[in-house]
Design a protein around this motif. Structure first.
Motif, mmCIF file in Angstrom:
data_model
loop_
_atom_site.group_PDB
_atom_site.id
_atom_site.type_symbol
_atom_site.label_atom_id
_atom_site.label_comp_id
_atom_site.label_asym_id
_atom_site.label_seq_id
_atom_site.Cartn_x
_atom_site.Cartn_y
_atom_site.Cartn_z
ATOM 1 N N ILE A 241 -16.230 -2.170 -55.956
ATOM 2 C CA ILE A 241 -17.664 -1.881 -55.861
ATOM 3 C C ILE A 241 -18.483 -3.075 -56.346
ATOM 4 O O ILE A 241 -19.465 -3.480 -55.708
ATOM 5 C CB ILE A 241 -18.009 -0.620 -56.683
ATOM 6 C CG1 ILE A 241 -17.362 0.614 -56.040
ATOM 7 C CG2 ILE A 241 -19.518 -0.428 -56.796
ATOM 8 C CD1 ILE A 241 -17.467 1.872 -56.882
ATOM 9 N N PHE A 242 -18.069 -3.657 -57.466
ATOM 10 C CA PHE A 242 -18.779 -4.816 -58.008
ATOM 11 C C PHE A 242 -18.762 -5.981 -57.020
ATOM 12 O O PHE A 242 -19.797 -6.624 -56.778
ATOM 13 C CB PHE A 242 -18.142 -5.240 -59.330
ATOM 14 C CG PHE A 242 -18.707 -6.501 -59.904
ATOM 15 C CD1 PHE A 242 -19.912 -6.473 -60.594
ATOM 16 C CD2 PHE A 242 -18.047 -7.709 -59.753
ATOM 17 C CE1 PHE A 242 -20.451 -7.640 -61.124
ATOM 18 C CE2 PHE A 242 -18.575 -8.885 -60.278
ATOM 19 C CZ PHE A 242 -19.773 -8.840 -60.966
ATOM 20 N N CYS A 243 -17.583 -6.266 -56.449
ATOM 21 C CA CYS A 243 -17.469 -7.384 -55.500
ATOM 22 C C CYS A 243 -18.337 -7.167 -54.276
ATOM 23 O O CYS A 243 -18.986 -8.107 -53.790
ATOM 24 C CB CYS A 243 -16.000 -7.581 -55.095
ATOM 25 S SG CYS A 243 -14.942 -8.204 -56.415
ATOM 26 N N LYS A 244 -18.353 -5.940 -53.753
ATOM 27 C CA LYS A 244 -19.156 -5.658 -52.568
ATOM 28 C C LYS A 244 -20.648 -5.792 -52.866
ATOM 29 O O LYS A 244 -21.413 -6.328 -52.059
ATOM 30 C CB LYS A 244 -18.836 -4.261 -52.043
ATOM 31 C CG LYS A 244 -17.460 -4.145 -51.395
ATOM 32 C CD LYS A 244 -17.347 -5.085 -50.220
ATOM 33 C CE LYS A 244 -15.984 -5.015 -49.567
ATOM 34 N NZ LYS A 244 -15.861 -5.964 -48.423
ATOM 35 N N ILE A 245 -21.070 -5.308 -54.021
ATOM 36 C CA ILE A 245 -22.483 -5.412 -54.399
ATOM 37 C C ILE A 245 -22.897 -6.871 -54.563
ATOM 38 O O ILE A 245 -23.932 -7.314 -54.031
ATOM 39 C CB ILE A 245 -22.767 -4.622 -55.691
ATOM 40 C CG1 ILE A 245 -22.638 -3.122 -55.421
ATOM 41 C CG2 ILE A 245 -24.165 -4.949 -56.229
ATOM 42 C CD1 ILE A 245 -22.745 -2.275 -56.692
ATOM 43 N N MET A 246 -22.082 -7.637 -55.276
ATOM 44 C CA MET A 246 -22.406 -9.044 -55.491
ATOM 45 C C MET A 246 -22.340 -9.841 -54.199
ATOM 46 O O MET A 246 -23.118 -10.768 -53.995
ATOM 47 C CB MET A 246 -21.457 -9.648 -56.538
ATOM 48 C CG MET A 246 -21.589 -9.020 -57.916
ATOM 49 S SD MET A 246 -23.267 -9.016 -58.571
ATOM 50 C CE MET A 246 -23.531 -10.779 -58.802
ATOM 51 N N THR B 221 -13.571 -12.578 -55.321
ATOM 52 C CA THR B 221 -13.052 -11.225 -55.077
ATOM 53 C C THR B 221 -11.577 -11.138 -55.428
ATOM 54 O O THR B 221 -11.128 -10.191 -56.091
ATOM 55 C CB THR B 221 -13.264 -10.832 -53.603
ATOM 56 O OG1 THR B 221 -14.660 -10.847 -53.302
ATOM 57 C CG2 THR B 221 -12.708 -9.438 -53.319
ATOM 58 N N THR C 185 -16.889 -16.438 -52.111
ATOM 59 C CA THR C 185 -16.859 -14.989 -52.335
ATOM 60 C C THR C 185 -15.431 -14.468 -52.314
ATOM 61 O O THR C 185 -15.054 -13.615 -53.127
ATOM 62 C CB THR C 185 -17.703 -14.274 -51.261
ATOM 63 O OG1 THR C 185 -19.037 -14.771 -51.310
ATOM 64 C CG2 THR C 185 -17.727 -12.774 -51.499
ATOM 65 N N ARG D 111 -23.081 -8.725 -51.210
ATOM 66 C CA ARG D 111 -24.305 -8.440 -50.444
ATOM 67 C C ARG D 111 -25.510 -9.150 -51.035
ATOM 68 O O ARG D 111 -26.395 -9.615 -50.321
ATOM 69 C CB ARG D 111 -24.548 -6.930 -50.421
ATOM 70 C CG ARG D 111 -23.585 -6.185 -49.517
ATOM 71 C CD ARG D 111 -23.849 -4.690 -49.525
ATOM 72 N NE ARG D 111 -22.898 -3.988 -48.676
ATOM 73 C CZ ARG D 111 -22.855 -2.677 -48.549
ATOM 74 N NH1 ARG D 111 -23.707 -1.916 -49.237
ATOM 75 N NH2 ARG D 111 -21.971 -2.101 -47.744
ATOM 76 N N LYS D 112 -25.552 -9.232 -52.370
ATOM 77 C CA LYS D 112 -26.661 -9.954 -53.003
ATOM 78 C C LYS D 112 -26.660 -11.421 -52.602
ATOM 79 O O LYS D 112 -27.707 -12.011 -52.355
ATOM 80 C CB LYS D 112 -26.557 -9.841 -54.528
ATOM 81 C CG LYS D 112 -27.011 -8.512 -55.085
ATOM 82 C CD LYS D 112 -27.011 -8.546 -56.604
ATOM 83 C CE LYS D 112 -27.533 -7.231 -57.176
ATOM 84 N NZ LYS D 112 -27.576 -7.246 -58.659
ATOM 85 N N LYS D 113 -25.448 -11.981 -52.523
ATOM 86 C CA LYS D 113 -25.353 -13.382 -52.121
ATOM 87 C C LYS D 113 -25.846 -13.551 -50.700
ATOM 88 O O LYS D 113 -26.517 -14.502 -50.373
ATOM 89 C CB LYS D 113 -23.904 -13.871 -52.256
ATOM 90 C CG LYS D 113 -23.738 -15.333 -51.900
ATOM 91 C CD LYS D 113 -22.304 -15.768 -52.096
ATOM 92 C CE LYS D 113 -22.138 -17.239 -51.684
ATOM 93 N NZ LYS D 113 -20.741 -17.699 -51.833
#
Length: 200
Positions: free
Chosen positions: A191-196, A143, A139, A198-200
């Protein structure tokens, strides 16, 4: 693929000029472009030398280290699993600082070193599997790559140099729009990195 596209465009342009009897204009255009390219390279070399030298002076004076320590809260937010005292964090800080100042040339070596350090940490944590296996991108690695591409810039040195080279009456006028665009891209990247993440 790009080689095929460029070769196709060049050949089609030459054939079009030959059919319409304008090969002399193609030759003149090629010579003029070559002259402009050399002139632009000399201009960019001077700009690169100036700003890279300023960055080295800042590094020697300890300014880069101070800025790196100032960035620790930001790094904790962006890379929660990364130790702020690690070599990877230090290289990431240098990369971000150079990018913010518009020093893409100086940012690249620090970015490569940062990715190497992140790879070592991934190998140490078992992301690489057995010895010799390729390391799975972590991650933190993803990032860092995304933020490095978004590249927030306060001073767009490259664009200012290009505009100056081609006779712009106000080369630095691009600074405001460039800051707004890169700030928007950086916020979107975070925002994209944080969302992805959390999905992981």
């Amino acid at each position: 693929m790009l080689n095929v596209l460029w070769s196709g465009m060049i050949l089609s342009g030459i054939l079009w000029a030959a059919v319409h009897g304008r090969l002399d204009q193609v030759t003149q255009g090629a010579l003029a472009s070559a002259k402009e390219a050399v002139s632009l390279c000399i201009t960019m070399l001077g700009v690169m030398s100036l700003w890279t030298g300023i960055l080295e002076i800042g590094r020697g004076a300890g300014l880069i280290e101070r800025l790196s320590r100032t960035m620790r809260p930001v790094l904790r937010f962006l890379f929660p699993h990364l130790s702020p005292d690690s070599e990877a964090a230090r290289q990431i800080s240098i990369n971000f600082i150079a990018n913010i100042l518009g020093l893409g040339w100086a940012a690249t070596p620090a970015g490569l070193k940062a990715m190497e350090e992140l790879k070592k940490e991934a190998e140490g944590s078992g992301h690489g599997g057995f010895a010799g296996d390729p390391v799975t991108a972590t991650t933190d690695m993803c990032t860092f790559l995304i933020l490095n591409i978004s590249s927030l810039q306060l001073i767009p040195v490259n664009m200012i140099a290009y505009r100056s080279q081609y006779g712009s009456p106000s080369p630095a006028a691009i600074t405001g729009p460039c800051l707004a665009a890169t700030a928007a891209s950086t916020i979107a990247a975070i925002i994209f990195c944080k969302i992805m993440g959390r999905k992981k």
